[in-house]
Write a protein that holds these residues in place. Structure first.
Motif, PDB file in Angstrom:
ATOM      1  N   LEU A 391       0.826  -1.196   0.000  1.00 28.60           N
ATOM      2  CA  LEU A 391       0.000   0.000   0.000  1.00 28.60           C
ATOM      3  C   LEU A 391       0.868   1.256   0.000  1.00 28.60           C
ATOM      4  N   GLU A 396       2.593   6.082  -2.836  1.00 28.35           N
ATOM      5  CA  GLU A 396       3.659   6.934  -3.372  1.00 28.35           C
ATOM      6  C   GLU A 396       3.500   7.155  -4.866  1.00 28.35           C
ATOM      7  N   LEU A 402      -3.495   7.825   1.676  1.00 27.91           N
ATOM      8  CA  LEU A 402      -3.591   6.426   2.081  1.00 27.91           C
ATOM      9  C   LEU A 402      -5.038   5.960   2.113  1.00 27.91           C
ATOM     10  N   ALA A 403      -5.892   6.807   2.682  1.00 25.93           N
ATOM     11  CA  ALA A 403      -7.286   6.414   2.834  1.00 25.93           C
ATOM     12  C   ALA A 403      -7.932   6.222   1.472  1.00 25.93           C
ATOM     13  N   MET A 406      -6.630   3.076  -0.106  1.00 25.82           N
ATOM     14  CA  MET A 406      -7.194   1.891   0.546  1.00 25.82           C
ATOM     15  C   MET A 406      -8.647   1.699   0.115  1.00 25.82           C
ATOM     16  N   TRP A 424       0.289  -7.320   0.748  1.00 27.09           N
ATOM     17  CA  TRP A 424       0.623  -7.111  -0.665  1.00 27.09           C
ATOM     18  C   TRP A 424      -0.624  -7.166  -1.535  1.00 27.09           C
TER      19      TRP A 424
ATOM     20  N   GLY B 193      10.516   9.233   1.546  1.00 28.54           N
ATOM     21  CA  GLY B 193       9.447   8.331   1.107  1.00 28.54           C
ATOM     22  C   GLY B 193       8.686   7.773   2.302  1.00 28.54           C
ATOM     23  N   GLN B 194       8.357   6.501   2.249  1.00 29.28           N
ATOM     24  CA  GLN B 194       7.690   5.782   3.347  1.00 29.28           C
ATOM     25  C   GLN B 194       6.415   6.476   3.813  1.00 29.28           C
ATOM     26  N   PRO B 195       5.494   6.821   2.951  1.00 24.56           N
ATOM     27  CA  PRO B 195       4.295   7.522   3.429  1.00 24.56           C
ATOM     28  C   PRO B 195       3.532   6.720   4.476  1.00 24.56           C
ATOM     29  N   LEU B 196       3.454   5.401   4.251  1.00 20.10           N
ATOM     30  CA  LEU B 196       2.675   4.584   5.178  1.00 20.10           C
ATOM     31  C   LEU B 196       3.379   4.494   6.534  1.00 20.10           C
ATOM     32  N   ASP B 352      11.954  -9.343   0.842  1.00 20.58           N
ATOM     33  CA  ASP B 352      11.081  -8.217   1.173  1.00 20.58           C
ATOM     34  C   ASP B 352       9.650  -8.646   1.463  1.00 20.58           C
ATOM     35  N   GLY B 353       9.403  -9.936   1.516  1.00 25.77           N
ATOM     36  CA  GLY B 353       8.066 -10.397   1.873  1.00 25.77           C
ATOM     37  C   GLY B 353       7.116 -10.468   0.704  1.00 25.77           C
ATOM     38  N   ARG B 354       7.575 -10.020  -0.467  1.00 27.79           N
ATOM     39  CA  ARG B 354       6.743 -10.095  -1.656  1.00 27.79           C
ATOM     40  C   ARG B 354       6.419 -11.570  -1.916  1.00 27.79           C
ATOM     41  N   ALA B 385       3.542  -2.809   6.585  1.00 28.67           N
ATOM     42  CA  ALA B 385       4.690  -3.323   5.841  1.00 28.67           C
ATOM     43  C   ALA B 385       5.503  -2.131   5.367  1.00 28.67           C
ATOM     44  N   ASP B 387       8.591  -0.896   2.916  1.00 25.53           N
ATOM     45  CA  ASP B 387       9.384  -1.320   1.751  1.00 25.53           C
ATOM     46  C   ASP B 387      10.767  -0.726   1.808  1.00 25.53           C
ATOM     47  N   ALA B 491      -8.216   4.568   6.328  1.00 25.59           N
ATOM     48  CA  ALA B 491      -6.810   4.765   6.709  1.00 25.59           C
ATOM     49  C   ALA B 491      -6.439   3.806   7.838  1.00 25.59           C
ATOM     50  N   ALA B 494      -6.035   0.393   6.456  1.00 24.46           N
ATOM     51  CA  ALA B 494      -4.800   0.307   5.677  1.00 24.46           C
ATOM     52  C   ALA B 494      -3.615   0.000   6.578  1.00 24.46           C
ATOM     53  N   ALA B 497      -2.625  -4.369   8.302  1.00 23.95           N
ATOM     54  CA  ALA B 497      -2.426  -5.441   7.330  1.00 23.95           C
ATOM     55  C   ALA B 497      -2.142  -6.749   8.051  1.00 23.95           C
ATOM     56  N   VAL B 499       0.264  -9.003   8.288  1.00 24.02           N
ATOM     57  CA  VAL B 499       1.645  -8.941   7.814  1.00 24.02           C
ATOM     58  C   VAL B 499       2.275 -10.320   7.664  1.00 24.02           C
TER      59      VAL B 499
END
Lengths: 431, 507
Positions: A391, A396, A402-403, A406, A424, B193-196, B352-354, B385, B387, B491, B494, B497, B499
């Motif tokens: 996600l 990105e 995000l919301a 999702m 994933w 980066g890494q928004p989540l 990477d868990g993919r 998760a 990345d 949100a 989201a 997860a 995981v």
């Protein structure tokens, strides 16, 4: 089992002799084949007992491998008192005097296990001309399945959900088209292929086919080739799958019942898969995957190999893509396989799927048409691609929040256009 | 001759008052300590003797008996050196008995007569009832936090005796160095980066939700976790005192000024023992890492490498906010209200868990994941998760702009926490389920989304409550006191997860 042919019947003492010959320490497939091509099993056993077929020396590597085999797995079926480690040095005549082959057959029959060997009418036709045929073949189920055109679907145990889905759908559609799907009963692609074939609804019956098996699976759809004895399910999670495969088709092995699955048995199992098939399809393989051994064995036998292309950055497709690059042509689905085999279905119906919005392949309803997607959903599905993505990556790439991302994924997954595997997400086929 | 002074000994994070009695009488010269002293306490005899002689005082050539009352309590540590020495001097007439009346003493003695720092000065000083407490100069600041008027300090035994004899006045306590303010540690702007991941850290800070970060090595899990304490508001006075008391008892160096105002960040290694994490061990029951992170962040890096029994002991304290450690001789309550942040690889091979990228054998992966039990996993409201960032973003002049700085995120967090306090809780994670609907009303759309997920089995009943709380925090962060909307719920979903999806087995 209604048909006598191909099912373990009565009065097959020869089977016990064949099995006993295969169980001798130091006996390899090449030697066994040459023996059984000259003599019947009873005759050969008599010659072993009187010493006129001596135990081979240390010449052949096959003999050495078989000696290791004898040392490794003397279980259940061999009579007590055949000392494994010491027996490796003793002549066959001494060992044979302590074995009672006619007594083996009733036990095989009780366990539903059949035995065949070169020269026996049940012996699969595909293996007669094989450069490395198995000396004996044990089976549960019915070998009638092998009278159908056989296609092997093989691939990695560590498969992606997408790879499993491809194998499942291809096997199901092939089985529907009257093909017998051969695979190795392993986790991942193999298991998905067997499951897919078992879920097929029917297709043309081979002549003299047996009746239904009570599980709903059409008979003759799939054959599993095991590396362990046919009564030793491996991996254990696939115990139920073994039963279903044995009931709908057959589980075959060249190893004596009771033998465990050991790493060195797998490559020779793979050559058997290749030998039984008219075409080998590799769905997904890591760079040093065992399915590449199957593909090599097939190429060595002049059997067609085809590869399902995978994403270039997916490690689960590294080996299969390399194979694809090296030569064998690609296939996308069951229709490509049938075209490659030169099989055309009567009625001109063709298989569902290609370009027709999915058919049974999932989600092909009106809701799935691209024009019905909201702008956010369209952005997400375009950013998503066929490779699994988290996600965070989606957010990105799309610069949606995000919301919103999702929410779009939730809607798309409700319509069957994307699927979630843990954290994933990936598109689904026939989107 | 008999002399009595007060002191204290440490059990857990509390002090127990102790009376030190010294009796000097005729007989063969000897020195005995009774009253359940531990090894370090028994050794004080040699330190006290050397310190007295070094300070040009007399060691009585008589029969000396030291009693530590109450005798049922086990005494540990070197803090009783000073009271024993002072009582001995009083009993042998070298210091007037009246001079030590109503005084308590704490301190370890050096062989040269210097008075050294003791562990747990803060709770010890809090425990003594005497109107005047003498502590080592280096402990004056923390002692002054609880009893600013009663504290006296002395650098050495020689100096202390001079004061007690009335020859000198009390030396001035050392002036505390000024506290460097606004040092919030590493900045969130460093994370590209890494928004989540960034958002999850922000929500965790604002709502006090436990956070699990799952990602391959090098994805920046540790980097994110280390930046979380900087987002938390400074501790209030009461909280700061609680934390200072624990840190003092655990022997963790205190900041200048002795008051711990920054939320603590503790990151124990995965080889840590159960006792070191929970607390206990030895007669004085040291607080564990869990308590040292009280009102702050406990970060378990490589959680999959911790033994599963160690991890499972965390479950109950996480619910209760305290841990009761019981031993045959004593039971002690340690405060343990922490924000748990854990980081883990998706599997031991470091992929990477993919799906399809893992090189582990199934059993190896299963064993790794099974260390984190389901009930513990359930404590994490936020599971995301993480990345690996794109290589381009990391290089100088990379495409990704620097992220939002800690300062501005911390402002949002503080505002959200203010909203939570208006509901009568410190943070939304502690909203009781029955009051959830009143505290966090849902819009009809948001209710529909939750219902749908519940009906499809993608959320459990408990999961719905947890998502509800997180959604409240998400709404708070956007500055809305109004009902929780659909977007807030999405949100929250989201960030929840699954995981560790089970590996699929064909049947």
């Amino acid at each position: 089992m209604s048909g006598d042919r191909g099912s373990p019947g009565v009065g097959r003492d020869a089977s016990g002799y064949a099995a006993a010959l295969a169980g001798l320490p130091g006996m390899g497939p090449a030697l066994l084949v040459s023996i059984l091509r000259r003599w019947t099993p009873e005759e050969a056993w008599r010659r072993v007992c009187d010493g006129s077929i001596p135990r081979p020396g240390k010449r052949g590597s096959a003999g050495q491998a078989a000696a290791g085999q004898a040392a490794a797995g003397q279980i259940a079926w061999e009579p007590e008192g055949v000392p494994a480690a010491r027996g490796a040095k003793r002549p066959w005549s001494a060992l044979a005097s302590r074995i009672d082959p006619p007594g083996w057959w009733p036990r095989f029959a009780a366990a539903g296990i059949g035995v065949t060997w070169p020269g026996d009418p049940f012996y699969p036709a595909a293996l007669v001309e094989d450069p490395q045929p198995p000396g004996v073949l044990f089976w549960r189920g019915s070998l009638d399945s092998l009278r159908r055109p056989c296609v092997a679907i093989v691939g990695t145990r560590r498969a992606t959900p997408d790879g499993r889905a491809v194998a499942y759908e291809m096997a199901r559609d092939l089985a529907d088209a009257g093909i017998c799907v051969v695979s190795g009963l392993a986790l991942g692609i193999d298991g998905a292929a067997h499951s897919g074939a078992l879920s097929a609804t029917g297709g043309p019956q081979p002549s003299g086919g047996t009746g239904g098996d009570g599980t709903g699976a059409a008979p003759g759809v799939t054959v599993g080739v095991a590396a362990s004895g046919v009564d030793v399910p491996y991996p254990r999670q696939h115990g139920a799958l073994w039963e279903r495969v044995a009931r709908a088709g057959a589980v075959v092995s060249e190893n004596l019942p009771g033998r465990p699955a050991q790493a060195w048995r797998f490559p020779s199992r793979n050559r058997l898969i290749a030998g039984l098939a008219r075409m080998v399809v590799v769905v997904e393989s890591h760079f040093h995957g065992g399915s590449l051994i199957t593909a090599e064995a097939a190429i060595a036998r002049g059997i067609d190999v085809r590869v399902v292309p995978g994403p270039v950055r997916s490690p689960a497709s590294a080996g299969s893509n390399q194979l694809l690059y090296d030569g064998p042509g690609p296939v996308r689905d069951a229709q490509d396989v049938l075209d490659g085999l030169g099989i055309y279905r009567s009625g001109g119906a063709g298989l569902p799927g290609r370009g027709a919005g999915g058919g049974r392949a999932g989600g092909g309803t009106a809701a799935g048409r691209p024009e019905m997607l909201s702008p956010a959903e369209r952005t997400v599905i375009e950013a998503l691609g066929w490779r699994s993505t988290t996600l965070g990556e989606i957010a990105e790439r799309t610069s949606l929040g995000l919301a919103a991302a999702m929410r779009a994924l939730d809607e798309l997954s409700a319509r069957g256009l994307v699927e979630q595997h843990g954290a994933w997400w990936a598109r689904r086929r026939s989107g | 001759m008999l002399a009595t002074v007060s002191s204290a000994t440490l059990i857990g994070v509390e002090g127990r008052p102790i009376t030190v009695e010294v009796h000097v009488s005729g007989g063969l010269p000897s020195f005995t300590i009774v009253g359940l002293p531990d090894a370090s306490c028994r050794e004080s005899r040699d330190r006290v003797r050397a310190a007295i002689l070094s300070s040009d005082l007399q060691w009585p050539q008589h029969r000396v008996t030291v009693n530590l009352a109450p005798t049922g309590v086990r005494k540990g540590g070197a803090a009783l050196d000073l009271p024993i020495a002072v009582a001995l001097l009083a009993a042998s007439g070298q210091v007037g008995a009246g001079a030590v009346a109503g005084m308590a003493f704490l301190g370890e003695l050096g062989l040269d007569g210097s008075i050294r720092k003791v562990q747990g000065a803060l709770p010890l000083v809090d425990a003594v009832t005497a109107p005047c407490v003498v502590v080592p100069a280096s402990c004056a600041a923390e002692a002054a936090l609880v009893r600013p008027r009663a504290v006296r300090c002395a650098p050495s035994l020689r100096c202390l005796v001079a004061v007690l004899r009335g020859e000198e006045g009390w030396p001035a306590p050392p002036t505390a160095a000024s506290e460097p303010e606004d040092d919030t540690g590493p900045d969130l702007a460093d994370v590209r980066g890494q928004p989540l991941g960034r958002f999850a850290v922000e929500v965790a800070a604002a709502g006090g939700h436990h956070l699990l970060l799952v990602g391959p090595p090098g994805a920046g899990k540790t980097m994110l976790a280390e930046r979380l304490p900087g987002l938390l508001p400074f501790l209030g006075t009461d909280q700061a005192l609680e934390v200072s008391r624990i840190h003092s008892a655990a022997g963790i160096p205190l900041p200048p000024g002795a008051l711990v105002r920054r939320p603590p960040f503790r990151s124990p290694h995965h080889s840590s023992s159960l006792v070191s994490l929970i607390g206990g061990g030895g007669p004085h029951m040291r607080p564990g890492e869990l308590s040292c992170a009280h009102h702050g962040v406990l970060f378990l890096d490589e959680m999959g490498e911790f033994p599963s029994d160690v991890l499972d002991t965390l479950r109950q304290p996480l619910e209760e906010g305290r841990v009761l450690v019981c031993r045959a001789r004593a039971s002690v309550v340690f405060p343990a209200r922490v924000l748990l942040v854990a980081a883990m690889n998706p599997c031991p091979c470091g992929s990477d868990g993919r799906p399809g990228s893992c090189r582990c054998r199934g059993a190896v992966r299963a064993r790794y994941i099974s260390r984190v039990s389901g009930p513990l996993l359930d404590r994490f409201d936020l599971r995301v998760a993480v990345d690996r960032p794109d290589a381009e973003d990391l290089l100088p002049g990379g495409a990704a702009a620097a992220g939002e700085a800690t300062e501005s995120v911390a402002r949002r967090v503080a505002a959200a926490r203010t909203l939570a306090r208006g509901r009568g809780v410190a943070c939304n994670a502690r909203l009781p389920a029955p009051t959830l609907d009143a505290a966090a009303p849902l819009t009809p759309g948001a209710r529909r989304v939750l219902e749908l997920h519940l009906r499809q089995g993608r959320l459990s009943a408990r999961g719905v409550h947890r998502v509800h709380r997180v959604a409240r925090t998400v709404a708070d962060l956007s500055g809305r006191e109004a009902p929780v909307t659909e977007d807030d719920v999405y949100a929250a979903i989201a960030m929840r997860a699954d995981v560790f999806p089970p590996q699929e087995v064909a049947v």
